[in-house]
Design a protein around this motif. Structure first.
Motif, mmCIF file in Angstrom:
data_model
loop_
_atom_site.group_PDB
_atom_site.id
_atom_site.type_symbol
_atom_site.label_atom_id
_atom_site.label_comp_id
_atom_site.label_asym_id
_atom_site.label_seq_id
_atom_site.Cartn_x
_atom_site.Cartn_y
_atom_site.Cartn_z
ATOM 1 N N MET A 82 33.871 32.852 42.606
ATOM 2 C CA MET A 82 34.351 33.735 41.549
ATOM 3 C C MET A 82 34.510 35.134 42.142
ATOM 4 O O MET A 82 33.627 35.623 42.844
ATOM 5 C CB MET A 82 33.338 33.765 40.402
ATOM 6 N N VAL A 83 35.653 35.769 41.884
ATOM 7 C CA VAL A 83 35.929 37.110 42.386
ATOM 8 C C VAL A 83 36.020 38.072 41.216
ATOM 9 O O VAL A 83 36.765 37.838 40.259
ATOM 10 C CB VAL A 83 37.240 37.151 43.201
ATOM 11 N N PHE A 84 35.266 39.162 41.285
ATOM 12 C CA PHE A 84 35.316 40.196 40.252
ATOM 13 C C PHE A 84 36.252 41.311 40.717
ATOM 14 O O PHE A 84 36.003 41.946 41.742
ATOM 15 C CB PHE A 84 33.916 40.730 39.968
ATOM 16 N N LEU A 85 37.315 41.527 39.950
ATOM 17 C CA LEU A 85 38.394 42.426 40.354
ATOM 18 C C LEU A 85 38.310 43.803 39.705
ATOM 19 O O LEU A 85 38.049 43.918 38.506
ATOM 20 C CB LEU A 85 39.747 41.812 39.994
ATOM 21 N N VAL A 86 38.577 44.833 40.503
ATOM 22 C CA VAL A 86 38.779 46.193 39.998
ATOM 23 C C VAL A 86 40.290 46.325 39.804
ATOM 24 O O VAL A 86 41.038 46.529 40.755
ATOM 25 C CB VAL A 86 38.242 47.237 40.994
ATOM 26 N N THR A 87 40.745 46.173 38.584
ATOM 27 C CA THR A 87 42.154 45.869 38.353
ATOM 28 C C THR A 87 43.133 47.006 38.637
ATOM 29 O O THR A 87 44.303 46.743 38.906
ATOM 30 C CB THR A 87 42.368 45.382 36.911
ATOM 31 N N ASN A 88 42.710 48.259 38.611
ATOM 32 C CA ASN A 88 43.622 49.355 38.947
ATOM 33 C C ASN A 88 43.752 49.564 40.452
ATOM 34 O O ASN A 88 44.496 50.446 40.892
ATOM 35 C CB ASN A 88 43.167 50.665 38.298
ATOM 36 N N GLN A 89 43.051 48.738 41.228
ATOM 37 C CA GLN A 89 43.094 48.884 42.681
ATOM 38 C C GLN A 89 43.694 47.668 43.375
ATOM 39 O O GLN A 89 43.612 47.543 44.590
ATOM 40 C CB GLN A 89 41.674 49.145 43.204
ATOM 41 N N ILE A 90 44.322 46.799 42.591
ATOM 42 C CA ILE A 90 44.937 45.605 43.183
ATOM 43 C C ILE A 90 46.043 46.014 44.153
ATOM 44 O O ILE A 90 46.908 46.816 43.837
ATOM 45 C CB ILE A 90 45.527 44.696 42.085
ATOM 46 N N GLY A 91 45.994 45.457 45.376
ATOM 47 C CA GLY A 91 47.052 45.675 46.351
ATOM 48 C C GLY A 91 47.039 47.025 47.043
ATOM 49 O O GLY A 91 48.023 47.390 47.696
ATOM 50 N N VAL A 92 45.936 47.778 46.957
ATOM 51 C CA VAL A 92 45.881 49.098 47.588
ATOM 52 C C VAL A 92 44.782 49.118 48.656
ATOM 53 O O VAL A 92 44.059 48.152 48.844
ATOM 54 C CB VAL A 92 45.616 50.208 46.546
#
Length: 211
Positions: free
Chosen positions: A98-108
Motif C-alpha cells: 500500500m502506498v500513501f500519496l501526497v497528492t499535490n506532489q505527484i510527478g515532481v
C-alpha cells in the motif's frame, strides 16, 4: 502502528493476524541491517505484530522472499523508487503493498527533511502498479503538513481533497489514511474517523525482542 477507526470486530481481527511494514524512500546510508530483520522475524514467528521501517533496505528482496508471516508493506510519500526498486520484487513474490500519496506532489521532485531531493511517482506509474492488483494507493494529504498545526478548514482541505483526488484518478474508494509525520490531535482524529475506516501513524523508538 495502526489505529482502527471503525468499530468492526472482523476488521480488527483481520488486522491483528497480519503484520504491517512501513517503508520510506531509499536512503543512501544503511540504516537497516540483518540484525534488525532477524529480531523482527523471530518476534513474529508466533505473534504477528506491526513492523515499522524507515528506508527501503538494500536487502528488501531478501526480506520479502523470506517473510515468516503474511505482511502488508506500506510506502509513505510515494517516492519513485517504489516503482523502480520495490514494484518488480513485489510482483515477483506476489506480495501486496500500500502506498500513501501526497497528492499535490505527484510527478515532481521533492526535498525531504533530510535535504534529499527525490522524484515522486507519476500518475502513469501509479496506474500501472494499481493495474497489477498488487499495489493499492491511499491518501497522505495534499502537501504533507503537520496537521495539528492547521485550522479545521485547512485540515479538511488537506485530508479530504487528497482522498477525493485519488478516488477520482484511480476510481477506488479510499478507506485508509496515513498521518504526515505520524502526528495528530483530537481534532485530526475526529475528522479522519469520520471519513476513513483505518489510519496509520508511527511511534519512534528502538526495536527489541521485547517490543
Amino acid at each position: 502502528t495502526i489505529i482502527t477507526l471503525r468499530d468492526d470486530k472482523n476488521l480488527r481481527e483481520k488486522i491483528a493476524k497480519n503484520a504491517l511494514s512501513l517503508y520510506h524512500a531509499k536512503l543512501t546510508e544503511k540504516i537497516l541491517g540483518k540484525e534488525l530483520l532477524v529480531i523482527m522475524e523471530e518476534q513474529n514467528k508466533n505473534n504477528p505484530s506491526i513492523l515499522m521501517y524507515h528506508g527501503v533496505p538494500a536487502d528488501f528482496e531478501e526480506h520479502v522472499k523470506e517473510q515468516k508471516v503474511k505482511t502488508t508493506i506500506t510506502f509513505d510519500d510515494g517516492y519513485e523508487d517504489v516503482y523502480h526498486k520495490a514494484f518488480p520484487i513485489l510482483k515477483k513474490y506476489n506480495v501486496p503493498a500500500m502506498v500513501f500519496l501526497v497528492t499535490n506532489q505527484i510527478g515532481v521532485m521533492r526535498t525531504d527533511s533530510r535535504g534529499r531531493t527525490l522524484p515522486i511517482l507519476s500518475w502513469k506509474q501509479i496506474k500501472e502498479m494499481q493495474a497489477s492488483g498488487i499495489v493499492t494507493f491511499q491518501p497522505h494529504t495534499l502537501t504533507h503538513p503537520k496537521l495539528p498545526r492547521l485550522s479545521i478548514e485547512e485540515m479538511e482541505n488537506e485530508i479530504l481533497e487528497s482522498k477525493k483526488i485519488i478516488e477520482q484518478e484511480l476510481e477506488v474508494k479510499c478507506r485508509w489514511f496515513a498521518y504526515p509525520y505520524g502526528r495528530y490531535d483530537d481534532r485530526v482524529l475526529a475528522l479522519v474517523r469520520k471519513h476513513f475506516d483505518f489510519a496509520v501513524t508511527v511511534r519512534r523508538g528502538y526495536v527489541s525482542p521485547q517490543s
